[in-house]
Design an enzyme around this catalytic site. Structure first.
Site, PDB file in Angstrom:
ATOM      1  N   ARG A  52     -36.717 -65.452   0.166  1.00  0.00           N
ATOM      2  CA  ARG A  52     -36.013 -66.653  -0.520  1.00  0.00           C
ATOM      3  C   ARG A  52     -35.144 -66.252  -1.447  1.00  0.00           C
ATOM      4  O   ARG A  52     -34.017 -66.728  -1.532  1.00  0.00           O
ATOM      5  CB  ARG A  52     -36.910 -67.943  -0.773  1.00  0.00           C
ATOM      6  N   LYS A 151     -32.589 -71.728  -4.017  1.00  0.00           N
ATOM      7  CA  LYS A 151     -33.521 -71.959  -5.489  1.00  0.00           C
ATOM      8  C   LYS A 151     -32.536 -71.493  -6.538  1.00  0.00           C
ATOM      9  O   LYS A 151     -32.783 -70.391  -7.078  1.00  0.00           O
ATOM     10  CB  LYS A 151     -34.792 -71.422  -5.240  1.00  0.00           C
ATOM     11  N   GLU A 184     -37.558 -84.747  -1.311  1.00  0.00           N
ATOM     12  CA  GLU A 184     -38.818 -83.905  -1.816  1.00  0.00           C
ATOM     13  C   GLU A 184     -39.030 -84.264  -3.125  1.00  0.00           C
ATOM     14  O   GLU A 184     -38.390 -85.188  -3.824  1.00  0.00           O
ATOM     15  CB  GLU A 184     -38.414 -82.474  -1.842  1.00  0.00           C
TER      16      GLU A 184
END
Ligand code: PMP
Length: 294
Positions: A52, A151, A184
């Site tokens: 990621r 991220k 989220e």
């Protein structure tokens, strides 16, 4: 307690672990990061976190200066040098030092920082009693602006959402999309259970593709009481009338939600499917992972 922090290939004591004010991570939040956890000397899903990280960096045109394998070794070494067994690892890659402008072509040496410390555990009672959340007035960022799958170091919308929760004296805030779909929490993904069906928002609606989320999706298939698992959009209404709800993330693990915007979820206590997922998740983290001290 002083720790050894990895900065660009060197280990330095935490008091001396400093980054230039000309680093783009400081100037613009121009960088990516990961929060990783080790249980009993084993790093949970290290490769998934690194994948990621590299994908986030690629999307932002940041060339991670270490190969995947060397980064893996550096993370393991950081935990080892700090003699940690249960640890929280923060891995940060910024675009590096440059001038005050926005031209990324002038910035050739990304900075890599790895911090490993003891994990600040969430209070035990939140897992037993569940938490209360609100829906935030802050909208989740959009794929056409900055894909939430990246991220990045820009966490302002999540920081402001979390502040709304604190201000409302509840533990967490849920961000909605522009269309009003649930996305989220400020640092966790979300699941609901309705008629024995587990539902979680799909990636495209505007979420980080959580490592814990994918572990939960794996575990849930093995639970007999779970009749179906769906990745689909749902609204605030669906949240209010859910039989069960829980959040999940590296730091929080699996946390039951028992109240949303003042509405009691299910019976107001952690539901049976949530509890079974919590149990199986704990079992999973205690049995797999990259052994630091092997
Ligand atoms: N969403 C956001 C915005 C997060 O910051 C996190 C924590 N990394 C998560 C979801 C959960 O992801 P993970 O399970 O990989 O920690």
């Amino acid at each position: 307690m002083s720790r050894l922090v990895y900065i660009n290939g060197e280990f330095v004591p935490s008091e001396e672990a400093k980054i230039s004010v000309f680093d783009k991570g400081f100037l613009f939040g121009d960088g990516v990061f990961e929060g990783i956890r080790a249980y009993e000397g084993r790093i949970f899903r290290l490769d998934e976190h690194l994948k990621r990280l590299y994908n986030s960096a690629k999307a932002l045109l940041i060339n991670v200066p270490l190969s995947f394998e060397d980064m893996r070794k550096a993370v393991i070494e950081t935990v080892k040098r700090n003699n940690l067994k249960d640890a929280y690892i923060r891995l940060i890659v910024t675009r590096g030092i440059g001038d005050l402008g926005l031209d990324i072509t002038k910035c050739k040496n990304p900075s890599v920082v790895i911090i490993a410390d003891e994990i600040a555990l969430f209070p035990k009672e939140i897992y037993e009693k569940g938490i209360e959340v609100i829906t935030s007035s802050i909208r989740a960022s959009y794929g056409d602006v900055l894909p939430p799958q990246i991220k990045s170091l820009n966490y302002l919308s999540h920081i402001l959402a979390k502040w709304e929760a604190t201000n409302a004296k509840v533990q967490e805030a849920i961000l909605l999309s522009r269309e009003g779909y649930v996305t989220e929490g400020s640092a966790e993904n979300i699941f609901i259970v309705r008629d024995k069906c587990l539902i979680t928002p799909p990636s495209w609606v505007g979420i980080l593709e959580g490592i814990t989320r994918s572990a939960v999706l794996e575990i849930a298939w093995e639970i007999e009481e779970v009749e179906d698992i769906i990745e689909d959009v749902f609204t605030r209404y669906d949240l209010y009338v859910a039989d069960e709800c829980f959040l999940c993330g590296t730091a929080a693990e699996v946390v039951p939600v028992v109240k949303v915007d003042g509405r009691v979820i299910g019976d107001g206590v952690p539901g049976p499917i949530t509890r079974e997922i919590m149990r199986r998740f704990r079992e999973l983290v205690s049995t797999e992972g990259v052994d630091v001290y092997a």
